[in-house]
Design a protein around this motif. Structure first.
Motif, PDB file in Angstrom:
ATOM      1  N   PRO A  51      68.347  20.995  31.176  1.00  8.98           N
ATOM      2  CA  PRO A  51      67.947  22.423  31.228  1.00  8.98           C
ATOM      3  C   PRO A  51      66.674  22.711  30.443  1.00  8.98           C
ATOM      4  O   PRO A  51      65.782  23.413  30.920  1.00  8.98           O
ATOM      5  CB  PRO A  51      69.154  23.156  30.629  1.00  8.98           C
ATOM      6  N   MET A  52      66.570  22.138  29.228  1.00  4.45           N
ATOM      7  CA  MET A  52      65.367  22.362  28.428  1.00  4.45           C
ATOM      8  C   MET A  52      64.147  21.736  29.078  1.00  4.45           C
ATOM      9  O   MET A  52      63.046  22.320  29.085  1.00  4.45           O
ATOM     10  CB  MET A  52      65.575  21.771  27.028  1.00  4.45           C
ATOM     11  N   ALA A  53      64.320  20.559  29.656  1.00  2.00           N
ATOM     12  CA  ALA A  53      63.198  19.900  30.327  1.00  2.00           C
ATOM     13  C   ALA A  53      62.719  20.707  31.523  1.00  2.00           C
ATOM     14  O   ALA A  53      61.512  20.832  31.770  1.00  2.00           O
ATOM     15  CB  ALA A  53      63.609  18.493  30.762  1.00  2.00           C
ATOM     16  N   TYR A  96      71.139  12.779  27.911  1.00  2.00           N
ATOM     17  CA  TYR A  96      70.021  13.139  28.778  1.00  2.00           C
ATOM     18  C   TYR A  96      70.396  14.288  29.715  1.00  2.00           C
ATOM     19  O   TYR A  96      69.543  15.099  30.083  1.00  2.00           O
ATOM     20  CB  TYR A  96      69.575  11.924  29.581  1.00  2.00           C
ATOM     21  N   LEU A 141      63.001  24.006  31.902  1.00  3.37           N
ATOM     22  CA  LEU A 141      62.319  25.190  31.387  1.00  3.37           C
ATOM     23  C   LEU A 141      60.917  24.841  30.887  1.00  3.37           C
ATOM     24  O   LEU A 141      59.954  25.589  31.119  1.00  3.37           O
ATOM     25  CB  LEU A 141      63.139  25.817  30.256  1.00  3.37           C
ATOM     26  N   PHE A 142      60.810  23.714  30.195  1.00  3.87           N
ATOM     27  CA  PHE A 142      59.496  23.281  29.702  1.00  3.87           C
ATOM     28  C   PHE A 142      58.550  22.995  30.861  1.00  3.87           C
ATOM     29  O   PHE A 142      57.368  23.353  30.826  1.00  3.87           O
ATOM     30  CB  PHE A 142      59.671  22.030  28.836  1.00  3.87           C
ATOM     31  N   LEU A 173      69.745  17.440  28.031  1.00  2.00           N
ATOM     32  CA  LEU A 173      68.319  17.739  27.897  1.00  2.00           C
ATOM     33  C   LEU A 173      67.712  18.306  29.179  1.00  2.00           C
ATOM     34  O   LEU A 173      66.609  18.864  29.140  1.00  2.00           O
ATOM     35  CB  LEU A 173      67.555  16.470  27.510  1.00  2.00           C
ATOM     36  N   LYS A 176      55.762  25.764  30.850  1.00  2.00           N
ATOM     37  CA  LYS A 176      54.704  25.176  30.030  1.00  2.00           C
ATOM     38  C   LYS A 176      53.789  24.273  30.848  1.00  2.00           C
ATOM     39  O   LYS A 176      52.607  24.558  31.022  1.00  2.00           O
ATOM     40  CB  LYS A 176      55.322  24.388  28.862  1.00  2.00           C
TER      41      LYS A 176
END
Length: 305
Positions: A36-38, A31, A40-41, A34, A45
C-alpha cells in the motif's frame, strides 16, 4: 548409565535445535504490508515527478514535444530573472535573521533561570500550527493601508501611515516579518532539542579550565549545535526558495512584481496562463538550484573546524 551414554545425552540436550526455515508465505508477508505504501508513493510522488519532467519538454494542451525550447525560453525570460532576484533577496535577508533569532530563542528557553519554560516553548511553537493561508490573511489585516492594525497604531502615536503592501521595499519586508513570525519558533525547537543533547560534562570541564559564559557558548555550544545548524540552514533555504503562500496571499506578487518569487511565477504560468510545460521547466530548474545550494551548505557548514 555409562559415562559414554551420559556424555552423549548431555551433548544432545545442549545442542541447539535446528532453525526452522520460514515458509514462502512468511518470507513474503513483510513485502505485502509494504505494497500500500509503495503504491501511494508511486501514485503521488514518482508519477508526478516523472510526468512533470515530461511536461517540461512539451507545450500546449496536446503536449507537443518541443525538446529544450522551454528551458532556452526560460533563460531568456527577464520575468524569471526578476523572480530569481526577488527569491534571492528573501533567502539572503530572511534565512540568516530567522536562524539567528531561533538560536537566541532556543538558548533562552534552555536556560534554567527562565521561569515557565514549558509554557513559553509552547507559545513560541504555536505559530507553525496556523495554516499558511490563515496567517497570510492575518498579516494582510495587520499591514493593510487603510484599516490595518499597524497603521492604526502609528496614527495613534501621531506618526504617518506606511503603505506596507503597496511599496516594493516595505512589501518585501512585510513578507519577511510574516515568515519570521511563523517559522522562528519551529526552528528554535530544533535548536533546543540539539542543545539538550550536549553533555553537561563538557560545560563542567570548560568551567574547570576557567571558561566564561561566552567561551562556553563559542567552544562548547556552537560545535555541539553543528548538526542542527546544517539541518535548519538546508531546510530554511530550501523552504524560502520555494516561497509561494506568503507573497500570493499578502501581495499577489506585487507591487510591480517586487514580491514575485520563483514559486509564484511557476504557479502563474501553470494555473493562470495554463502553460504547464513552461511551468514544469521552471520547477525543474528550481529543483536543481535547491539541490546545488543544499549540497554546498552541507559541505561548508558540516565541515569540521
Amino acid at each position: 548409565m555409562s559415562n559414554h551414554a551420559l556424555r552423549t545425552a548431555t551433548r544432545a540436550r545442549s545442542r541447539p535445535a535446528p532453525k526452522r526455515r520460514p515458509r514462502l508465505g512468511e518470507r513474503q508477508a513483510p513485502y505485502v504490508f509494504l505494497v500500500p505504501m509503495a503504491l501511494l508513493f508511486l501514485a503521488f510522488k514518482l508519477y508526478p515527478f516523472g510526468y512533470s519532467a515530461w511536461l517540461s519538454f512539451t507545450t500546449g494542451s496536446e503536449e507537443t514535444y518541443v525538446g529544450l525550447d522551454n528551458y532556452t525560453r526560460l533563460f531568456g525570460d527577464e520575468l524569471f530573472y526578476q523572480a530569481l532576484r526577488n527569491t534571492a533577496f528573501f533567502v539572503v535577508i530572511q534565512v540568516p535573521v530567522m536562524l539567528l533569532l531561533a538560536l537566541v530563542l532556543a538558548v533562552a528557553l534552555n536556560s534554567a533561570l527562565l521561569r515557565l519554560r514549558r509554557t513559553l516553548r509552547l507559545v513560541f511553537f504555536l505559530p507553525i500550527v496556523m495554516g499558511l493561508v490563515a496567517y497570510g490573511i492575518l498579516f494582510g489585516a495587520l499591514f493593510a493601508n487603510d484599516f490595518g492594525t499597524v497603521n492604526a497604531l502609528l496614527a495613534d502615536l501621531g506618526l504617518p501611515r506606511v503603505n506596507w503592501l503597496g511599496d516594493p521595499l516595505t512589501a518585501r519586508f512585510s513578507v519577511i516579518l510574516a515568515m519570521l513570525w511563523h517559522y522562528t519558533g519551529y526552528f528554535s525547537v530544533i535548536f533546543l532539542a540539539q542543545l539538550q543533547s550536549i553533555p553537561d560534562e563538557l560545560y563542567d570541564a570548560a568551567a574547570t579550565d576557567g571558561a566564561g559564559a561566552w567561551q562556553k557558548f563559542r567552544h562548547v555550544t556552537l560545535p555541539g549545535l553543528r548538526p542542527a545548524v546544517v539541518l535548519t540552514a538546508v531546510m530554511a533555504t530550501a523552504g524560502t526558495l520555494q516561497l509561494f503562500d506568503e507573497p500570493y496571499v499578502l501581495t499577489n506578487g506585487g507591487p510591480d512584481g517586487a514580491t514575485t518569487t520563483i514559486g509564484l511565477y511557476m504557479y502563474l504560468n501553470g494555473f493562470t496562463y495554463f502553460d504547464f510545460g513552461y511551468a514544469s521547466a521552471i520547477g525543474w530548474v528550481l529543483t536543481a538550484i535547491i539541490g546545488v545550494i543544499a549540497l554546498v551548505q552541507v559541505k561548508v557548514l558540516g565541515r569540521e573546524r
